[in-house]
Design a protein around this motif. Structure first.
Motif, mmCIF file in Angstrom:
data_model
loop_
_atom_site.group_PDB
_atom_site.id
_atom_site.type_symbol
_atom_site.label_atom_id
_atom_site.label_comp_id
_atom_site.label_asym_id
_atom_site.label_seq_id
_atom_site.Cartn_x
_atom_site.Cartn_y
_atom_site.Cartn_z
ATOM 1 N N PRO A 2 0.827 -1.216 0.000
ATOM 2 C CA PRO A 2 0.000 0.000 0.000
ATOM 3 C C PRO A 2 0.859 1.262 0.000
ATOM 4 N N ARG A 3 0.382 2.268 -0.708
ATOM 5 C CA ARG A 3 1.087 3.552 -0.743
ATOM 6 C C ARG A 3 0.098 4.642 -0.348
ATOM 7 N N VAL A 4 0.471 5.395 0.680
ATOM 8 C CA VAL A 4 -0.361 6.512 1.141
ATOM 9 C C VAL A 4 0.504 7.763 1.148
ATOM 10 N N ASP A 5 0.019 8.799 0.493
ATOM 11 C CA ASP A 5 0.711 10.078 0.464
ATOM 12 C C ASP A 5 -0.138 11.121 1.177
ATOM 13 N N TYR A 6 0.550 12.022 1.862
ATOM 14 C CA TYR A 6 -0.119 13.114 2.570
ATOM 15 C C TYR A 6 0.321 14.432 1.953
ATOM 16 N N SER A 7 -0.644 15.322 1.748
ATOM 17 C CA SER A 7 -0.347 16.640 1.201
ATOM 18 C C SER A 7 -1.309 17.646 1.825
ATOM 19 N N LEU A 8 -1.040 18.906 1.573
ATOM 20 C CA LEU A 8 -1.918 19.960 2.093
ATOM 21 C C LEU A 8 -3.046 20.234 1.116
ATOM 22 N N THR A 9 -4.198 20.558 1.654
ATOM 23 C CA THR A 9 -5.294 21.083 0.848
ATOM 24 C C THR A 9 -5.038 22.578 0.684
ATOM 25 N N GLY A 10 -5.866 23.265 -0.077
ATOM 26 C CA GLY A 10 -5.734 24.718 -0.195
ATOM 27 C C GLY A 10 -5.850 25.393 1.166
ATOM 28 N N LEU A 11 -6.810 24.945 1.942
ATOM 29 C CA LEU A 11 -7.012 25.485 3.290
ATOM 30 C C LEU A 11 -5.801 25.186 4.163
ATOM 31 N N GLY A 12 -5.265 23.985 4.035
ATOM 32 C CA GLY A 12 -4.086 23.594 4.798
ATOM 33 C C GLY A 12 -2.866 24.416 4.425
ATOM 34 N N ARG A 13 -2.734 24.731 3.139
ATOM 35 C CA ARG A 13 -1.611 25.566 2.686
ATOM 36 C C ARG A 13 -1.698 26.955 3.321
ATOM 37 N N GLU A 14 -2.905 27.520 3.374
ATOM 38 C CA GLU A 14 -3.082 28.829 4.020
ATOM 39 C C GLU A 14 -2.652 28.770 5.485
ATOM 40 N N ALA A 15 -3.118 27.757 6.186
ATOM 41 C CA ALA A 15 -2.773 27.616 7.609
ATOM 42 C C ALA A 15 -1.277 27.395 7.782
ATOM 43 N N ALA A 16 -0.695 26.550 6.940
ATOM 44 C CA ALA A 16 0.730 26.235 7.051
ATOM 45 C C ALA A 16 1.594 27.462 6.800
ATOM 46 N N GLU A 17 1.188 28.299 5.874
ATOM 47 C CA GLU A 17 1.959 29.519 5.607
ATOM 48 C C GLU A 17 1.936 30.451 6.813
ATOM 49 N N GLN A 18 0.791 30.529 7.486
ATOM 50 C CA GLN A 18 0.692 31.353 8.689
ATOM 51 C C GLN A 18 1.565 30.782 9.806
ATOM 52 N N VAL A 19 1.515 29.479 9.979
ATOM 53 C CA VAL A 19 2.307 28.823 11.018
ATOM 54 C C VAL A 19 3.802 28.990 10.725
ATOM 55 N N ARG A 20 4.180 28.824 9.462
ATOM 56 C CA ARG A 20 5.594 28.983 9.110
ATOM 57 C C ARG A 20 6.050 30.415 9.364
#
Length: 132
Positions: A83-101
């Protein structure tokens, strides 16, 4: 970090999301996923480099599930063997991640000033306790 907390959601939903985004592992997961998508093991190693301490599989799983439930992380499970599972940010997650960074960068840039303020505070408190 629980995946569901109905009481907390009802009382203050904004605070609960903020807790998820700013939790120790949530912050590091979001920042790492800004650069690219990761498989679970890769993400676990990448997050461990930040914290100086390895995140447990259980805690990373809970963090990813919580962030996925909040719509910040996308889990892409491919039907292959193994099995292969990949994790990525959604658009909303990208917004939050940029603020956190941005907050993480600010913290790094201002750490010397914070440490100076802490020393000054501790000196004043120490002086007061000796004279009391």
């Amino acid at each position: 970090m629980k995946v569901s907390n109905k009481v907390g959601e009802a009382l203050c939903p904004q605070r609960l999301v903020l807790e998820h985004v700013t939790s120790r592992w949530g912050t590091l997961v979001l920042i790492e996923l800004l650069d690219r998508s990761y498989r679970f093991g890769e993400l676990r190693r990448a997050v461990g480099r930040w914290g100086g301490r390895e995140v447990s599989e259980k805690m990373l799983t809970q963090t990813l599930q919580t962030l996925e439930r909040d719509g910040l992380v996308h889990r892409d499970a491919k039907p292959v063997i193994p099995p292969r599972v990949d994790y990525s940010l959604t658009g909303l997650g990208r917004e939050a991640a940029e603020q956190v960074r941005a907050l993480a960068v600010w913290t790094e840039d201002r750490l010397e000033q914070v440490e100076k303020a802490r020393r000054a505070y501790d000196e004043v408190r120490e002086t007061r306790s000796r004279t009391s």
